[in-house]
Design a protein around this motif. Structure first.
Motif, PDB file in Angstrom:
ATOM      1  N   GLN A 220       0.834  -1.197   0.000  1.00  0.00           N
ATOM      2  CA  GLN A 220       0.000   0.000   0.000  1.00  0.00           C
ATOM      3  C   GLN A 220       0.875   1.256   0.000  1.00  0.00           C
ATOM      4  OE1 GLN A 220      -2.583  -0.291   3.404  1.00  0.00           O
ATOM      5  NE2 GLN A 220      -3.467  -2.215   2.757  1.00  0.00           N
ATOM      6  N   SER A 221       2.017   1.171  -0.651  1.00  0.00           N
ATOM      7  CA  SER A 221       2.927   2.300  -0.691  1.00  0.00           C
ATOM      8  C   SER A 221       2.241   3.507  -1.326  1.00  0.00           C
ATOM      9  CB  SER A 221       4.182   1.944  -1.484  1.00  0.00           C
ATOM     10  OG  SER A 221       4.891   0.895  -0.873  1.00  0.00           O
ATOM     11  N   ARG A 222       2.559   4.683  -0.828  1.00  0.00           N
ATOM     12  CA  ARG A 222       1.977   5.897  -1.367  1.00  0.00           C
ATOM     13  C   ARG A 222       3.036   6.991  -1.376  1.00  0.00           C
ATOM     14  NH1 ARG A 222       0.800   4.891   3.733  1.00  0.00           N
ATOM     15  NH2 ARG A 222       0.679   6.589   5.261  1.00  0.00           N
ATOM     16  N   VAL A 223       2.819   7.995  -2.228  1.00  0.00           N
ATOM     17  CA  VAL A 223       3.769   9.083  -2.356  1.00  0.00           C
ATOM     18  C   VAL A 223       3.048  10.392  -2.076  1.00  0.00           C
ATOM     19  CG1 VAL A 223       5.396  10.262  -3.870  1.00  0.00           C
ATOM     20  CG2 VAL A 223       5.076   7.789  -4.083  1.00  0.00           C
ATOM     21  N   ALA A 224       3.587  11.161  -1.142  1.00  0.00           N
ATOM     22  CA  ALA A 224       3.058  12.494  -0.866  1.00  0.00           C
ATOM     23  C   ALA A 224       3.741  13.480  -1.817  1.00  0.00           C
ATOM     24  CB  ALA A 224       3.312  12.881   0.583  1.00  0.00           C
ATOM     25  N   VAL A 225       2.939  14.306  -2.490  1.00  0.00           N
ATOM     26  CA  VAL A 225       3.447  15.239  -3.497  1.00  0.00           C
ATOM     27  C   VAL A 225       3.060  16.660  -3.095  1.00  0.00           C
ATOM     28  CG1 VAL A 225       3.478  15.848  -5.944  1.00  0.00           C
ATOM     29  CG2 VAL A 225       3.038  13.469  -5.260  1.00  0.00           C
ATOM     30  N   ARG A 226       4.035  17.552  -3.103  1.00  0.00           N
ATOM     31  CA  ARG A 226       3.738  18.968  -2.869  1.00  0.00           C
ATOM     32  C   ARG A 226       4.025  19.731  -4.154  1.00  0.00           C
ATOM     33  NH1 ARG A 226       6.708  23.168  -0.422  1.00  0.00           N
ATOM     34  NH2 ARG A 226       8.302  21.702   0.284  1.00  0.00           N
ATOM     35  N   THR A 227       3.011  20.372  -4.706  1.00  0.00           N
ATOM     36  CA  THR A 227       3.114  21.045  -5.990  1.00  0.00           C
ATOM     37  C   THR A 227       2.138  22.215  -6.065  1.00  0.00           C
ATOM     38  OG1 THR A 227       2.755  20.794  -8.381  1.00  0.00           O
ATOM     39  CG2 THR A 227       1.506  19.333  -6.943  1.00  0.00           C
ATOM     40  N   ILE A 269       4.255  17.661 -18.288  1.00  0.00           N
ATOM     41  CA  ILE A 269       3.191  18.666 -18.403  1.00  0.00           C
ATOM     42  C   ILE A 269       3.649  20.029 -17.858  1.00  0.00           C
ATOM     43  CG2 ILE A 269       1.394  16.904 -18.210  1.00  0.00           C
ATOM     44  CD1 ILE A 269       0.876  17.960 -15.340  1.00  0.00           C
ATOM     45  N   GLY A 270       4.907  20.129 -17.489  1.00  0.00           N
ATOM     46  CA  GLY A 270       5.439  21.391 -17.008  1.00  0.00           C
ATOM     47  C   GLY A 270       4.979  21.771 -15.612  1.00  0.00           C
ATOM     48  N   ALA A 271       4.619  20.804 -14.785  1.00  0.00           N
ATOM     49  CA  ALA A 271       4.179  21.076 -13.418  1.00  0.00           C
ATOM     50  C   ALA A 271       5.387  21.043 -12.482  1.00  0.00           C
ATOM     51  CB  ALA A 271       3.144  20.060 -12.977  1.00  0.00           C
ATOM     52  N   ARG A 272       5.536  22.110 -11.689  1.00  0.00           N
ATOM     53  CA  ARG A 272       6.632  22.131 -10.718  1.00  0.00           C
ATOM     54  C   ARG A 272       6.279  21.251  -9.521  1.00  0.00           C
ATOM     55  NH1 ARG A 272       6.093  27.573 -11.529  1.00  0.00           N
ATOM     56  NH2 ARG A 272       5.458  27.932  -9.349  1.00  0.00           N
ATOM     57  N   VAL A 273       7.271  20.521  -9.040  1.00  0.00           N
ATOM     58  CA  VAL A 273       7.103  19.681  -7.861  1.00  0.00           C
ATOM     59  C   VAL A 273       8.112  20.132  -6.823  1.00  0.00           C
ATOM     60  CG1 VAL A 273       7.307  17.343  -6.930  1.00  0.00           C
ATOM     61  CG2 VAL A 273       6.233  17.700  -9.149  1.00  0.00           C
ATOM     62  N   HIS A 274       7.617  20.466  -5.635  1.00  0.00           N
ATOM     63  CA  HIS A 274       8.487  20.961  -4.574  1.00  0.00           C
ATOM     64  C   HIS A 274       8.951  19.852  -3.628  1.00  0.00           C
ATOM     65  CE1 HIS A 274       6.590  25.221  -5.075  1.00  0.00           C
ATOM     66  NE2 HIS A 274       7.433  24.919  -6.040  1.00  0.00           N
ATOM     67  N   ALA A 275       8.194  18.752  -3.569  1.00  0.00           N
ATOM     68  CA  ALA A 275       8.596  17.655  -2.682  1.00  0.00           C
ATOM     69  C   ALA A 275       7.887  16.372  -3.090  1.00  0.00           C
ATOM     70  CB  ALA A 275       8.276  17.981  -1.227  1.00  0.00           C
ATOM     71  N   LEU A 276       8.610  15.267  -2.995  1.00  0.00           N
ATOM     72  CA  LEU A 276       8.074  13.918  -3.204  1.00  0.00           C
ATOM     73  C   LEU A 276       8.542  13.073  -2.028  1.00  0.00           C
ATOM     74  CD1 LEU A 276       8.851  13.330  -6.992  1.00  0.00           C
ATOM     75  CD2 LEU A 276       6.573  13.446  -5.995  1.00  0.00           C
ATOM     76  N   THR A 277       7.620  12.533  -1.269  1.00  0.00           N
ATOM     77  CA  THR A 277       7.964  11.733  -0.098  1.00  0.00           C
ATOM     78  C   THR A 277       7.268  10.390  -0.166  1.00  0.00           C
ATOM     79  OG1 THR A 277       8.109  13.752   1.229  1.00  0.00           O
ATOM     80  CG2 THR A 277       8.021  11.659   2.425  1.00  0.00           C
ATOM     81  N   THR A 278       8.039   9.320  -0.194  1.00  0.00           N
ATOM     82  CA  THR A 278       7.470   7.978  -0.286  1.00  0.00           C
ATOM     83  C   THR A 278       7.198   7.426   1.107  1.00  0.00           C
ATOM     84  OG1 THR A 278       8.629   7.537  -2.353  1.00  0.00           O
ATOM     85  CG2 THR A 278       7.827   5.625  -1.120  1.00  0.00           C
ATOM     86  N   HIS A 279       5.982   6.941   1.312  1.00  0.00           N
ATOM     87  CA  HIS A 279       5.610   6.272   2.554  1.00  0.00           C
ATOM     88  C   HIS A 279       5.422   4.787   2.248  1.00  0.00           C
ATOM     89  CE1 HIS A 279       4.993  10.121   4.563  1.00  0.00           C
ATOM     90  NE2 HIS A 279       4.377  10.525   3.465  1.00  0.00           N
ATOM     91  N   ALA A 280       6.427   3.989   2.585  1.00  0.00           N
ATOM     92  CA  ALA A 280       6.403   2.563   2.246  1.00  0.00           C
ATOM     93  C   ALA A 280       5.457   1.803   3.167  1.00  0.00           C
ATOM     94  CB  ALA A 280       7.806   1.977   2.332  1.00  0.00           C
ATOM     95  N   THR A 281       4.949   0.688   2.662  1.00  0.00           N
ATOM     96  CA  THR A 281       4.103  -0.182   3.475  1.00  0.00           C
ATOM     97  C   THR A 281       4.933  -0.832   4.578  1.00  0.00           C
ATOM     98  OG1 THR A 281       2.642  -0.657   1.615  1.00  0.00           O
ATOM     99  CG2 THR A 281       2.611  -2.219   3.432  1.00  0.00           C
ATOM    100  N   SER A 282       4.434  -0.781   5.793  1.00  0.00           N
ATOM    101  CA  SER A 282       5.090  -1.440   6.915  1.00  0.00           C
ATOM    102  C   SER A 282       4.437  -2.793   7.159  1.00  0.00           C
ATOM    103  CB  SER A 282       4.970  -0.585   8.178  1.00  0.00           C
ATOM    104  OG  SER A 282       3.610  -0.496   8.579  1.00  0.00           O
ATOM    105  N   LEU A 283       5.077  -3.615   7.986  1.00  0.00           N
ATOM    106  CA  LEU A 283       4.465  -4.885   8.347  1.00  0.00           C
ATOM    107  C   LEU A 283       3.152  -4.641   9.085  1.00  0.00           C
ATOM    108  CD1 LEU A 283       4.367  -7.933   8.551  1.00  0.00           C
ATOM    109  CD2 LEU A 283       5.871  -7.805  10.563  1.00  0.00           C
ATOM    110  N   GLU A 284       3.096  -3.590   9.869  1.00  0.00           N
ATOM    111  CA  GLU A 284       1.840  -3.259  10.562  1.00  0.00           C
ATOM    112  C   GLU A 284       0.723  -2.987   9.558  1.00  0.00           C
ATOM    113  OE1 GLU A 284       1.013   0.634  12.753  1.00  0.00           O
ATOM    114  OE2 GLU A 284       1.391  -0.799  14.394  1.00  0.00           O
ATOM    115  N   ASP A 285       1.034  -2.237   8.487  1.00  0.00           N
ATOM    116  CA  ASP A 285       0.041  -1.985   7.436  1.00  0.00           C
ATOM    117  C   ASP A 285      -0.425  -3.297   6.811  1.00  0.00           C
ATOM    118  OD1 ASP A 285       0.280   0.802   7.734  1.00  0.00           O
ATOM    119  OD2 ASP A 285       1.942   0.884   6.304  1.00  0.00           O
ATOM    120  N   ALA A 286       0.557  -4.156   6.479  1.00  0.00           N
ATOM    121  CA  ALA A 286       0.222  -5.429   5.841  1.00  0.00           C
ATOM    122  C   ALA A 286      -0.618  -6.298   6.761  1.00  0.00           C
ATOM    123  CB  ALA A 286       1.508  -6.160   5.434  1.00  0.00           C
ATOM    124  N   TYR A 287      -0.232  -6.347   8.032  1.00  0.00           N
ATOM    125  CA  TYR A 287      -0.961  -7.147   9.020  1.00  0.00           C
ATOM    126  C   TYR A 287      -2.393  -6.645   9.179  1.00  0.00           C
ATOM    127  CZ  TYR A 287      -2.459  -8.610  13.688  1.00  0.00           C
ATOM    128  OH  TYR A 287      -3.181  -9.093  14.744  1.00  0.00           O
TER     129      TYR A 287
END
Length: 305
Positions: A220-227, A269-287
């Motif tokens: 369930q990995s997700r990426v936080a994007v600030r743009t 598409i020429g969109a500026r991105v100020h931050a990309l932060t990956t939140h990986a799935t933990s064992l707790e998430d999987a459980y």
């Protein structure tokens, strides 16, 4: 090796364990997980011969534990660190167990040293802290130098040094070709220790697979994007079939695409991105994903006044 075949254990009309089958193999640390009331303790008690199955079988190293001539040399067990005579010293506690199998004083000294409690060996065990009782319980489990070890919540009450000691000990035992079966509710520690996981819920088997496979299957990995171009980037990402959630006017949360791919879409598409932060799935998430429908005891949300 531990083999559980079609194990069912009923208490009246309640099936604490319902037709569970799995094998715990030597050479790896196998973690045993499940919500409260899932049947873990009942399963462990059946394996070590404390509960008689309603149906099905459990064997240790190919034989029911009760049929082994020297059970301590086959299976070492820690189910309850408080299960001892409080008036005995740590040494006397281990010596009494050793006497049942003709195990000598030298081995008692070895496990006292291994567990790091040789300096308090003459102290009454009833005065021990929980962490010290855990160390004594692990020493007792290893007294017979067994090929198979079953430990239930062995790191409860241990300080960080003790936690690392248990982690390394279990890995060492597995590397020697022994069977190691570990039950714990501490997901972070399980993720650092276990190679394989068995998960049960409401008495039934949910998963039996290597840790890496379970993590991949429940990713369930997700990426936080600030743009500053959230709307345009959202439309472009949705065209790729990913899930995009708007958190604020300039922050998005993306599932189904990794950070480099998101950056590539933004660049096109020429969109500026100020931050990309990956939140990986933990064992707790999987459980939690695996056991979501199997939680029997769930607390209500706290109320505020």
């Amino acid at each position: 090796m531990i083999e559980v075949q079609n194990l069912t254990k009923r208490f009246g009309d309640t099936a604490a364990v319902d037709d569970v089958t799995f094998t715990v193999r030597p050479g790896v640390v196998t973690g045993f997980l499940g919500p409260n009331g899932a049947g873990k303790t009942t399963t462990l008690r059946a394996v070590v011969g404390l509960d008689r199955p309603t149906s099905g079988t459990t064997t240790v190293n190919g034989t029911r534990l009760q049929q082994h001539a020297a059970p301590l040399r086959e299976l070492g067990v820690l189910l309850d660190a408080g299960n001892l005579q409080p008036g005995r010293s740590a040494r006397a506690h281990l010596s009494a167990i050793a006497a049942t199998h003709g195990i000598g004083r030298r081995r008692v000294d070895e496990v006292l040293e291994l567990a790091g409690i040789q300096e308090v060996a003459r102290r009454r065990a009833g005065k021990f802290s929980l962490g010290m009782r855990q160390r004594l319980g692990i020493a007792a489990a290893l007294l017979g130098d067994p090929q198979t070890v079953v430990l239930d919540e062995p790191i409860n009450g241990l300080d960080p040094d003790g936690v690392i000691w248990v982690r390394n000990l279990l890995k060492q035992l597995a590397s020697e070709g022994r069977t190691v079966f570990l039950s714990s509710h501490l997901m972070t520690e399980m993720s650092l220790t276990a190679d394989h996981l068995i998960v049960i819920g409401r008495g039934r088997l949910i998963a039996d697979a290597p840790l890496a496979d379970i993590m991949a299957a429940t990713d369930q990995s997700r990426v936080a994007v600030r743009t500053p171009h959230a709307s345009a980037l959202t439309a472009a990402l949705l065209a790729h079939g990913v899930t995009v959630t708007a958190v604020t006017t300039d922050r998005l949360e993306v599932s189904g695409m990794d950070a480099p791919a998101i950056a590539d879409v933004a660049a096109r598409i020429g969109a500026r991105v100020h931050a990309l932060t990956t939140h990986a799935t933990s064992l707790e998430d999987a459980y939690l994903s695996l056991t979501e429908s199997s939680v029997q005891y769930r607390a209500s949300a706290p109320t505020t006044s």
